[in-house]
Enzyme design. Structure first.
Site, PDB file in Angstrom:
ATOM      1  N   SER A  96     -15.398 -32.135 -38.559  1.00 18.12           N
ATOM      2  CA  SER A  96     -14.126 -31.406 -38.671  1.00 18.12           C
ATOM      3  C   SER A  96     -13.031 -32.419 -38.986  1.00 18.12           C
ATOM      4  O   SER A  96     -13.165 -33.608 -38.641  1.00 18.12           O
ATOM      5  CB  SER A  96     -13.818 -30.728 -37.341  1.00 18.12           C
TER       6      SER A  96
ATOM      7  N   TYR B 274     -13.856 -30.938 -27.803  1.00 19.48           N
ATOM      8  CA  TYR B 274     -14.159 -30.627 -29.211  1.00 19.48           C
ATOM      9  C   TYR B 274     -13.830 -31.828 -30.098  1.00 19.48           C
ATOM     10  O   TYR B 274     -14.620 -32.217 -30.967  1.00 19.48           O
ATOM     11  CB  TYR B 274     -13.344 -29.401 -29.646  1.00 19.48           C
TER      12      TYR B 274
HETATM   13  N1  LIG Z   1     -13.553 -22.504 -38.962  1.00 16.40           N
HETATM   14  C1  LIG Z   1     -12.951 -23.645 -39.027  1.00 16.40           C
HETATM   15  O1  LIG Z   1     -11.769 -23.690 -39.338  1.00 16.40           O
HETATM   16  C2  LIG Z   1     -13.680 -24.942 -38.776  1.00 16.40           C
HETATM   17  C3  LIG Z   1     -12.988 -26.126 -39.014  1.00 16.40           C
HETATM   18  C4  LIG Z   1     -13.638 -27.337 -38.815  1.00 16.40           C
HETATM   19  C5  LIG Z   1     -14.944 -27.358 -38.363  1.00 16.40           C
HETATM   20  N2  LIG Z   1     -15.584 -26.181 -38.116  1.00 16.40           N
HETATM   21  C6  LIG Z   1     -16.957 -26.269 -37.630  1.00 16.40           C
HETATM   22  O2  LIG Z   1     -17.793 -25.472 -38.434  1.00 16.40           O
HETATM   23  C7  LIG Z   1     -18.878 -24.997 -37.657  1.00 16.40           C
HETATM   24  C8  LIG Z   1     -18.985 -23.485 -37.825  1.00 16.40           C
HETATM   25  O3  LIG Z   1     -17.797 -22.904 -37.324  1.00 16.40           O
HETATM   26  P1  LIG Z   1     -17.301 -21.450 -37.761  1.00 16.40           P
HETATM   27  O4  LIG Z   1     -15.848 -21.544 -37.983  1.00 16.40           O
HETATM   28  O5  LIG Z   1     -18.165 -20.902 -38.811  1.00 16.40           O
HETATM   29  O6  LIG Z   1     -17.517 -20.681 -36.372  1.00 16.40           O
HETATM   30  P2  LIG Z   1     -18.074 -19.221 -36.047  1.00 16.40           P
HETATM   31  O7  LIG Z   1     -17.677 -18.263 -37.105  1.00 16.40           O
HETATM   32  O8  LIG Z   1     -17.664 -18.959 -34.628  1.00 16.40           O
HETATM   33  O9  LIG Z   1     -19.671 -19.426 -36.112  1.00 16.40           O
HETATM   34  C9  LIG Z   1     -20.293 -20.257 -35.173  1.00 16.40           C
HETATM   35  C10 LIG Z   1     -21.793 -20.252 -35.404  1.00 16.40           C
HETATM   36  O10 LIG Z   1     -22.379 -21.166 -34.464  1.00 16.40           O
HETATM   37  C11 LIG Z   1     -23.368 -20.503 -33.700  1.00 16.40           C
HETATM   38  N3  LIG Z   1     -23.314 -20.992 -32.324  1.00 16.40           N
HETATM   39  C12 LIG Z   1     -22.242 -21.047 -31.491  1.00 16.40           C
HETATM   40  N4  LIG Z   1     -22.596 -21.570 -30.300  1.00 16.40           N
HETATM   41  C13 LIG Z   1     -23.928 -21.852 -30.389  1.00 16.40           C
HETATM   42  C14 LIG Z   1     -24.883 -22.398 -29.481  1.00 16.40           C
HETATM   43  N5  LIG Z   1     -24.553 -22.758 -28.220  1.00 16.40           N
HETATM   44  N6  LIG Z   1     -26.165 -22.550 -29.895  1.00 16.40           N
HETATM   45  C15 LIG Z   1     -26.517 -22.175 -31.154  1.00 16.40           C
HETATM   46  N7  LIG Z   1     -25.677 -21.636 -32.052  1.00 16.40           N
HETATM   47  C16 LIG Z   1     -24.389 -21.481 -31.663  1.00 16.40           C
HETATM   48  C17 LIG Z   1     -23.041 -19.024 -33.781  1.00 16.40           C
HETATM   49  O11 LIG Z   1     -24.270 -18.319 -33.711  1.00 16.40           O
HETATM   50  P3  LIG Z   1     -24.575 -17.039 -32.768  1.00 16.40           P
HETATM   51  O12 LIG Z   1     -23.287 -16.654 -32.064  1.00 16.40           O
HETATM   52  O13 LIG Z   1     -25.049 -15.989 -33.707  1.00 16.40           O
HETATM   53  O14 LIG Z   1     -25.627 -17.541 -31.840  1.00 16.40           O
HETATM   54  C18 LIG Z   1     -22.424 -18.895 -35.165  1.00 16.40           C
HETATM   55  O15 LIG Z   1     -23.423 -18.682 -36.138  1.00 16.40           O
HETATM   56  C19 LIG Z   1     -18.631 -25.448 -36.222  1.00 16.40           C
HETATM   57  O16 LIG Z   1     -19.353 -26.634 -35.954  1.00 16.40           O
HETATM   58  C20 LIG Z   1     -17.143 -25.736 -36.217  1.00 16.40           C
HETATM   59  O17 LIG Z   1     -16.787 -26.687 -35.235  1.00 16.40           O
HETATM   60  C21 LIG Z   1     -14.988 -24.978 -38.294  1.00 16.40           C
END
Ligand SMILES: NC(=O)c1ccc[n+]([C@@H]2O[C@H](COP(=O)([O-])OP(=O)(O)OC[C@H]3O[C@@H](n4cnc5c(N)ncnc54)[C@H](OP(=O)(O)O)[C@@H]3O)[C@@H](O)[C@H]2O)c1
Length: 277
Positions: A143, A156
């Site tokens: 991130s 985080y």
């Molecule tokens: N969105 C942003 O702005 C952003 C920015 C920087 C980095 N990121 C990173 O990108 C990645 C994806 O984020 P996102 O924004 O797509 O979030 P999201 O929409 O909340 O999706 C999170 C995903 O992670 C899975 N997950 C969550 N906790 C888990 C656990 N304990 N074990 C296994 N799977 C788990 C969920 O699967 P289920 O709930 O179906 O199990 C879901 O598929 C993360 O690592 C996040 O830190 C996101």
């Protein structure tokens, strides 16, 4: 000449957190490019639409990063079914919002275990066979928080800074081999992330409220996940280890550029202003 496709180089992929958000967009991009994908969720039902839409090409895997041994077992079984993974994308993650002192330490530690240690365990399992075959790509979704820490999300920030440091270390280790490491640092994207952020301490203060409001506003106004998937696709087609900053221009390009020529103190002041704390 036919346009380049990710499947020209990577035929099988394992993607954690494929049910929604960035992981779903990465999965859709890979499937569209002809890659066979093993994608994970903690609840298989959440992957049903992908299984139905891509029979025989998308394979649903139950994986909870909270349980390291079970997650490694699920990965090994999928790897065997796939005949090895050319590409592994460690994407799954969640947020935890609250002050460091006000959050139960066990909860804080849990995030480090799930998102840093257990993600590193999957990286370790993925990398060994890639090095043995001298090909493959390991993508760890970090991130921009690794460079610009988010207020009241200390665990985080550490997870992402640690993952980025692991990626940088691995880039040095694999240089000269056929294995590629991508350190992907997204800015704010419009996903379910902010809805899934845990706030276990229940703390309330005007500073926390202002930081949360700024965070929520940035997440909701971010680009759609397909934008990040396009950036990952371009990086995969280049087939070299790299840092991939992706997101809106200010976060992914202007911010890192300004900070490179400023001081850490200036960096902190900009962050405090950005989040109104
Ligand atoms: N969105 C942003 O702005 C952003 C920015 C920087 C980095 N990121 C990173 O990108 C990645 C994806 O984020 P996102 O924004 O797509 O979030 P999201 O929409 O909340 O999706 C999170 C995903 O992670 C899975 N997950 C969550 N906790 C888990 C656990 N304990 N074990 C296994 N799977 C788990 C969920 O699967 P289920 O709930 O179906 O199990 C879901 O598929 C993360 O690592 C996040 O830190 C996101």
């Amino acid at each position: 000449m036919a346009a380049a496709r990710v499947s020209d180089h990577y035929r099988t992929a394992f993607v954690t957190g494929a049910s929604t958000g960035l992981g779903l967009a990465f999965t859709a991009m890979l499937l569209a490019d002809g890659v066979q994908v093993w994608g994970t969720s903690r609840e298989l039902a959440r992957l049903e639409p992908l299984v139905r839409a891509h029979p025989g090409r998308f394979h649903a895997v139950a994986l909870d990063l909270g349980d390291e041994a079970a997650a490694l077992g699920a990965f090994a079984a999928a790897e065997q079914a796939a005949g090895g993974f050319d590409l592994v994308v460690n994407n799954a993650g969640f947020g935890l919002f609250g002050t460091f002192a006000g959050t139960a330490f066990a909860e804080w530690r849990r995030q480090l275990e799930v998102m840093l240690v257990h993600t590193a365990a999957l990286s370790h399992a993925a990398l060994r066979p890639m090095l043995a075959r001298n090909r493959g790509a390991l993508v760890n979704i970090s991130s921009l928080a690794a460079e610009f820490p988010l207020p009241f999300q200390s665990a985080y920030n550490i997870c992402k800074a640690g993952l980025t440091a692991l990626n940088e270390s691995l880039m040095l280790e694999v240089s000269g081999t056929g294995v590629v490491i991508l350190d992907v640092r997204p800015g704010d994207y419009r996903t379910d992330f902010e809805g899934a952020v845990r706030r276990p301490s229940g703390e309330a203060s005007p500073r926390l409220a202002r930081a949360w409001a700024a965070f929520e506003k940035m997440m909701r106004s971010g680009p759609p996940p397909a934008h990040a998937a396009a950036a990952l696709r371009r990086a995969l087609l280049r087939r070299r280890s790299a840092t991939v900053r992706t997101g809106r221009f200010f976060q992914a390009v202007a911010g890192p550029f300004l900070v490179r020529f400023g001081s850490l103190d200036l960096n902190r002041r900009i962050q405090a202003r950005y989040f109104d704390v």
